[in-house]
Enzyme design. Structure first.
Site, mmCIF file in Angstrom:
data_model
loop_
_atom_site.group_PDB
_atom_site.id
_atom_site.type_symbol
_atom_site.label_atom_id
_atom_site.label_comp_id
_atom_site.label_asym_id
_atom_site.label_seq_id
_atom_site.Cartn_x
_atom_site.Cartn_y
_atom_site.Cartn_z
ATOM 1 N N THR A 1 -3.966 7.305 0.121
ATOM 2 C CA THR A 1 -4.696 6.053 -0.010
ATOM 3 C C THR A 1 -5.357 5.662 1.309
ATOM 4 O OG1 THR A 1 -3.094 5.315 -1.673
ATOM 5 C CG2 THR A 1 -4.522 3.627 -0.708
ATOM 6 N N VAL B 1 -1.481 -1.418 -4.176
ATOM 7 C CA VAL B 1 -2.750 -0.699 -3.992
ATOM 8 C C VAL B 1 -2.433 0.754 -3.669
ATOM 9 C CG1 VAL B 1 -4.930 -0.632 -2.710
ATOM 10 C CG2 VAL B 1 -3.754 -2.835 -3.077
ATOM 11 N N PHE C 1 0.822 -1.212 0.000
ATOM 12 C CA PHE C 1 0.000 0.000 0.000
ATOM 13 C C PHE C 1 0.852 1.256 0.000
ATOM 14 C CE2 PHE C 1 -2.835 -3.084 1.930
ATOM 15 C CZ PHE C 1 -4.063 -2.777 1.382
ATOM 16 N N ASP C 2 0.474 2.204 -0.823
ATOM 17 C CA ASP C 2 0.810 3.592 -0.535
ATOM 18 C C ASP C 2 -0.007 3.990 0.684
ATOM 19 O OD1 ASP C 2 1.530 6.428 -0.982
ATOM 20 O OD2 ASP C 2 -0.600 6.576 -1.462
ATOM 21 N N CYS C 3 0.517 4.894 1.484
ATOM 22 C CA CYS C 3 -0.218 5.300 2.690
ATOM 23 C C CYS C 3 -0.920 6.642 2.523
ATOM 24 C CB CYS C 3 0.740 5.368 3.882
ATOM 25 S SG CYS C 3 -0.090 5.770 5.442
#
Length: 241
Positions: free
Chosen positions: A16, A178, A11-13
């Site tokens: 997102t 994601v 994941f990008d944080c």
């Protein structure tokens, strides 16, 4: 694409899982008001986005608070409004205060039942630690800009993921990335041949916000308007999990 074909989600944080635009605007809006400016939120974000990307490109080893402060000063120059050191430092220190999107914690808790979760973030370790408390899950691995000495869309995070996958004992073909940002994440994910999901957080708003428009080729395999919608699709793909 079948979501049952993956074992690890990276994941990008910020953008997102954490609402970085809301966090940045909390400071930019107050600064603009103090200066007597009537710039809209969209105008502030549009001015800010390329300046953060530029600061990251120019100083890849700098910690994120320094990047934020420099981006703020550059934004002031762009808009013709002075940014004091106090204002720059205020934005630099604000990361732990940025709110999570309302659906992030529940979605991550659901996804953690089916996948290993990894963070690939343009932030420093201390900043992410503050944000992680808002997300409520324990990630299986965390890769920050501080760890790799660069900021996405540079390749460093995506080069480092191979070592993470080795430690987790998962082949690269079972990784799904994601992210919200086409510029920061889906461009380098395509360069690295990774399957990806676009969480289109701005689906109901015009423009690019604080994220620069991508100038390089990108792709994504699935698109969802929220983390909640993505988690629902994952549950449907794993009915027995």
């Amino acid at each position: 694409m079948n979501l049952d074909d993956f074992d690890v989600l990276s994941f990008d944080c910020y953008g997102t899982l954490i609402d970085w635009e809301a966090g940045i605007l909390e400071v930019l809006r107050a600064w603009a008001q103090e200066a007597g400016s009537e710039l809209s939120d969209d105008e502030l974000l549009t001015a800010y986005g390329p300046n953060e990307a530029g600061a990251q490109r120019d100083s890849p080893a700098a910690l994120y608070p320094r990047i934020l402060a420099e981006a703020f000063v550059r934004t002031g120059d762009t808009l013709g409004i002075s940014v004091s050191a106090d204002w720059a430092d205020k934005l630099g220190a604000s990361v732990p205060d940025w709110p999570a999107f309302a659906d992030s914690a529940d979605a991550l808790a659901s996804l953690a039942q089916r996948y290993k979760l990894v963070i690939l973030s343009n932030v420093h370790r201390d900043g992410f630690a503050g944000s992680n408390r808002r997300l409520g899950v324990q990630f299986d691995a965390i890769v920050t800009a501080e760890d790799v000495g660069a900021y996405k869309p540079a390749d460093n995070h995506f080069d480092a993921i191979d070592g993470v996958l080795d430690r987790l004992g998962v082949p690269r073909s079972r990784l799904l990335h994601v992210a919200q940002s086409l510029f920061h994440d889906h461009v380098p994910a395509k360069r690295h041949g990774l399957a990806s999901v676009w969480i289109d957080r701005r689906h109901d708003r015009p423009g690019w916000g604080a994220t620069p428009e991508p100038s390089e080729e990108y792709s994504f395999d699935m698109r969802f308007p929220s983390m909640a919608a993505f988690a629902t699709a994952a549950r449907e793909a794993h009915p027995d999990a």
